[in-house]
Design a protein around this motif. Sequence first.
Motif, mmCIF file in Angstrom:
data_model
loop_
_atom_site.group_PDB
_atom_site.id
_atom_site.type_symbol
_atom_site.label_atom_id
_atom_site.label_comp_id
_atom_site.label_asym_id
_atom_site.label_seq_id
_atom_site.Cartn_x
_atom_site.Cartn_y
_atom_site.Cartn_z
ATOM 1 N N VAL A 57 0.850 -1.203 0.000
ATOM 2 C CA VAL A 57 0.000 0.000 0.000
ATOM 3 C C VAL A 57 0.881 1.247 0.000
ATOM 4 C CG1 VAL A 57 -1.632 1.341 1.382
ATOM 5 C CG2 VAL A 57 -1.974 -1.113 1.073
ATOM 6 N N LEU A 58 1.910 1.269 0.826
ATOM 7 C CA LEU A 58 2.813 2.418 0.852
ATOM 8 C C LEU A 58 3.511 2.627 -0.478
ATOM 9 C CD1 LEU A 58 4.312 2.064 4.429
ATOM 10 C CD2 LEU A 58 2.743 3.824 3.626
ATOM 11 N N ALA A 59 3.942 1.529 -1.109
ATOM 12 C CA ALA A 59 4.604 1.639 -2.417
ATOM 13 C C ALA A 59 3.629 2.188 -3.457
ATOM 14 C CB ALA A 59 5.141 0.288 -2.846
ATOM 15 N N GLY A 60 2.377 1.747 -3.390
ATOM 16 C CA GLY A 60 1.369 2.259 -4.322
ATOM 17 C C GLY A 60 1.107 3.733 -4.112
ATOM 18 N N LEU A 61 1.073 4.171 -2.866
ATOM 19 C CA LEU A 61 0.841 5.592 -2.580
ATOM 20 C C LEU A 61 2.017 6.449 -3.022
ATOM 21 C CD1 LEU A 61 -0.795 5.358 0.959
ATOM 22 C CD2 LEU A 61 -1.908 5.992 -1.175
ATOM 23 N N LEU A 62 3.217 5.907 -2.931
ATOM 24 C CA LEU A 62 4.387 6.689 -3.337
ATOM 25 C C LEU A 62 4.428 6.910 -4.844
ATOM 26 C CD1 LEU A 62 7.177 5.186 -1.056
ATOM 27 C CD2 LEU A 62 6.228 7.474 -0.967
ATOM 28 N N HIS A 63 3.817 6.016 -5.607
ATOM 29 C CA HIS A 63 3.823 6.172 -7.060
ATOM 30 C C HIS A 63 2.762 7.144 -7.545
ATOM 31 C CE1 HIS A 63 6.951 3.363 -8.092
ATOM 32 N NE2 HIS A 63 6.457 2.521 -7.192
#
Length: 64
Positions: A57-63
């Motif tokens: 989820v964090l990786a998705g938000l960073l993109h």
Amino acid sequence: MLLRLAYFAVTNTFTLLGLLTRSERDKDIEILALRHQLLVLQRQVGKPVFTDTDRAVLAGLLHL
């Protein structure tokens, strides 16, 4: 809603006036006390453990 906005404006005005009358020494003492509070809280809480889902989820938000 308008009453809440007026209350917020008045309280912030008084807070600003209080800050303007403080000496540098008072401000330094408050900063030291707040730093001490943060250190105590960091010792109590500990480091969070992330799961694979959290990382995704964090990786998705960073993109975004």
